[in-house]
Design an enzyme around this catalytic site. Structure first.
Site, short mmCIF file in Angstrom:
data_model
loop_
_atom_site.label_atom_id
_atom_site.label_comp_id
_atom_site.label_asym_id
_atom_site.label_seq_id
_atom_site.Cartn_x
_atom_site.Cartn_y
_atom_site.Cartn_z
N GLY A 293 0.83 -1.20 0.00
CA GLY A 293 0.00 0.00 0.00
C GLY A 293 0.86 1.25 0.00
O GLY A 293 1.94 1.26 0.59
N ARG A 294 0.39 2.28 -0.66
CA ARG A 294 1.10 3.55 -0.67
C ARG A 294 0.07 4.67 -0.73
O ARG A 294 -0.84 4.63 -1.55
CB ARG A 294 2.06 3.61 -1.85
CG ARG A 294 2.99 4.82 -1.83
CD ARG A 294 4.14 4.63 -2.81
NE ARG A 294 5.13 3.71 -2.28
CZ ARG A 294 5.87 2.90 -3.04
NH1 ARG A 294 5.70 2.88 -4.34
NH2 ARG A 294 6.76 2.11 -2.49
N GLY A 295 0.19 5.63 0.17
CA GLY A 295 -0.81 6.69 0.23
C GLY A 295 -0.18 8.06 0.36
O GLY A 295 0.99 8.26 0.04
N PHE B 42 0.61 9.84 2.98
CA PHE B 42 1.55 10.14 4.05
C PHE B 42 2.59 9.05 4.29
O PHE B 42 3.39 9.14 5.20
CB PHE B 42 0.79 10.42 5.35
CG PHE B 42 -0.21 11.53 5.21
CD1 PHE B 42 0.21 12.83 5.00
CD2 PHE B 42 -1.57 11.26 5.28
CE1 PHE B 42 -0.71 13.86 4.87
CE2 PHE B 42 -2.49 12.29 5.15
CZ PHE B 42 -2.05 13.59 4.94
N GLY B 43 2.57 7.99 3.51
CA GLY B 43 3.54 6.93 3.73
C GLY B 43 3.18 5.68 2.96
O GLY B 43 2.48 5.74 1.94
N GLU B 44 3.65 4.54 3.44
CA GLU B 44 3.40 3.29 2.75
C GLU B 44 3.24 2.14 3.74
O GLU B 44 3.59 2.27 4.93
CB GLU B 44 4.54 2.98 1.77
CG GLU B 44 5.88 2.74 2.43
CD GLU B 44 6.98 2.47 1.41
OE1 GLU B 44 6.86 2.91 0.26
OE2 GLU B 44 7.98 1.81 1.78
N VAL B 45 2.72 1.02 3.25
CA VAL B 45 2.57 -0.18 4.07
C VAL B 45 3.32 -1.32 3.36
O VAL B 45 3.14 -1.53 2.17
CB VAL B 45 1.08 -0.57 4.25
CG1 VAL B 45 0.96 -1.82 5.11
CG2 VAL B 45 0.30 0.58 4.89
N LYS C 287 3.70 -0.17 8.67
CA LYS C 287 3.25 1.11 8.14
C LYS C 287 4.28 2.17 8.51
O LYS C 287 4.63 2.32 9.68
CB LYS C 287 1.89 1.47 8.75
CG LYS C 287 1.29 2.79 8.28
CD LYS C 287 -0.09 2.97 8.93
CE LYS C 287 -0.77 4.25 8.49
NZ LYS C 287 -2.11 4.40 9.10
N ASP D 154 -13.76 7.57 10.08
CA ASP D 154 -13.25 7.32 8.73
C ASP D 154 -13.62 5.91 8.26
O ASP D 154 -12.80 5.19 7.69
CB ASP D 154 -11.73 7.52 8.70
CG ASP D 154 -11.19 7.73 7.28
OD1 ASP D 154 -11.99 8.12 6.39
OD2 ASP D 154 -9.98 7.51 7.06
#
Length: 483
Positions: free
Chosen positions: A88-90, A92-95, A110, A206
């Site tokens: 995952g990548r968003g 504010f960062g990545e997983v 994370k 959320d």
């Protein structure tokens, strides 16, 4: 006398809070230790154990507690983990899927860039996520388990259990929509998951398909609790989705002339999508935990119909449709004919005014959930078991624990357990001193005068989940001691 600077005062305040928390934890641990010893003595007394047997059990308890203390004092770093894949990548960062080098255990890691957290005003959110996951008990089966949190100069890290089934968004992308029985199954599990957050004293704020993860058996757990807020008072804070004022006088748009496409790029952007946010949150009228039930209602609509009820071409139009929900909440005629009346009624009683929305008691008692055994949900088979899930997933994880990266099976096994996540280029853990999303590195950000003071807010972020200390008394040992 020279006046104390604001930065110094803030640092002193944060350090004081950290020390108070630290000593409160130490006091609690001492009390728990005394309680364990007292319980052990009572059990040994009831079994009428001889003194040699008692001393053996006392020694076992002492050894467990000493081992736990040593583990708690170890400092973790990114060097303690080996990267297997980026899942995952968003914004504010990545997983990442990682393997702990000393034990071989596989986790989801994370990572979040501190400079981005500070510049985007996310410090409070990242602390909230860490705090609520640390607070959740080991037996909390509806929230992703946090094992460790730590930090270095550049980044914050959270090491969590890995759930291989992807998320509900991925399932909807694959299936387009779900039938009513499948949706009811996931709805019931979402009720339990949201209840778990509320029982901890928080509002999730959320709830969306991206934050509903599926485990190896297809059961759900909630993740991404960065927007959680304590329920001590009704909140008037608006979520960081849009900075514009919502105009609730606009004309609603009910037609769907184009097919709906789920777009992860939008979902992971810093702007995000407001599709699942309750109107009272957008209007800043004050809200409580009932806003989470609205979000669940929107998800159920999307599962059954194939698109969110208030989706529009841009976030502002979506916001307008949400606050005008009385006019814009429209079930397609074919859905009204195929879905049960109880199902339609249930969704309508979640997507409604906050003061009329069903609470937990009435949600569980609603006719749509007739026959649901709430305490046994995770023991029932899921309608969607991930490919290579179940016991096969556990076998794969066991193989990966000690498999050398040069082994021919290595890449195949990693691919198998990450197949339900999007693929991302992996530059390895070594690149984490830079930000793959294009943000400036910490070194360049430190030129900004306000950064140093803001970084004090990360004091006390480190966490390590304690293993259960438990000494089991057995009749076999008891009998042997009498011989």
């Amino acid at each position: 006398m020279e006046e104390i600077s604001t930065t110094t005062r803030e640092k002193a305040s944060v350090t004081k809070a950290y020390l108070e928390q630290k000593y409160a934890i130490m006091k609690k641990e001492r009390e728990e230790s005394r309680m364990r010893r007292s319980v052990l003595e009572q059990k040994m007394q009831s079994l009428k154990l001889e003194e040699p047997a008692k001393e053996s059990y006392r020694a076992e308890l002492r050894n467990q507690e000493l081992h736990q203390m040593r583990q708690q004092r170890k400092r973790l770093s990114i060097a303690d983990f080996q990267s297997l894949a980026v899942v995952g990548r968003g914004a504010f960062g990545e997983v990442r899927l990682v393997r702990k080098k000393d034990s071989g255990e596989v986790f989801a890691l994370k990572s979040m860039l501190k400079s981005s957290m500070v510049m985007k005003n996310q410090v409070g959110h990242v602390r909230a996520e860490r705090d609520i996951l640390a607070m959740a008990d080991n037996e909390c089966e509806w929230l992703v388990t946090l094992q460790y949190s730590f930090q270095d100069t550049n980044r914050l890290y959270m090491v969590m259990e890995y759930l291989p089934g992807g998320d509900l968004m991925g399932l909807l992308i694959k299936e387009d929509k779900l039938n009513e029985m499948t949706t009811r199954f996931y709805a019931a599990e979402m009720v339990m998951a949201i209840e778990s957050v509320h029982e901890l004293g928080y509002i999730h704020r959320d709830i969306k398909p991206d934050n509903v993860l599926l485990d190896a058996f297809g059961h759900i757990k909630l993740t991404d609790l960065g927007l959680c807020k304590k329920m001590d008072v009704a909140s008037h804070e608006i979520l960081p989705i849009t900075t514009h004022t919502v105009d609730d006088s606009s004309q609603p748009i009910n037609d769907r002339t184009r097919p709906y496409n789920r777009n992860r790029e939008v979902a992971f952007s810093t702007v995000g999508t407001p599709d699942y946010i309750a109107p009272e949150v957008l209007l800043q009228q004050g809200y409580g935990k009932e806003c989470d039930w609205w979000s669940m209602g929107v998800i159920l609509f999307e599962c059954l119909i194939g698109y969110p009820p208030f989706n529009a071409d841009d976030p502002m139009s979506t916001c307008r449709k949400i606050v005008n929900w009385k006019h814009t909440l429209v079930f397609p005629s074919e859905s009204l004919q195929t879905l049960s009346a109880n199902c339609i009624d249930f969704i309508r009683r979640l997507i409604c005014s906050a003061d009329m929305r069903l609470d937990l008691k009435h949600i569980k008692a609603h006719p749509w959930f007739a026959g649901i055994e709430w305490k046994n949900l995770r023991t029932n088979p899921s309608p969607h078991v991930p490919p290579r899930g179940g016991s096969e997933f556990q076998d794969t994880m066991n193989k990966l624990q000690h498999l050398d990266p040069s082994d021919a099976q290595y890449k195949t096994l990693v691919k198998q357990i990450t197949q339900n996540f999007d693929e991302f280029p992996d530059q390895g853990l070594g690149h984490l001193h830079e930000d793959a999303s294009g943000y400036e590195s910490l070194n360049s950000m430190q030129k900004t005068p306000t950064i140093d003071g803001e970084y004090n807010k990360f004091i006390g972020y480190t966490y390590r989940r304690k293993p259960k200390v438990r000494v089991t008394l057995t009749e076999t040992f008891h009998e042997g001691s009498q011989a």
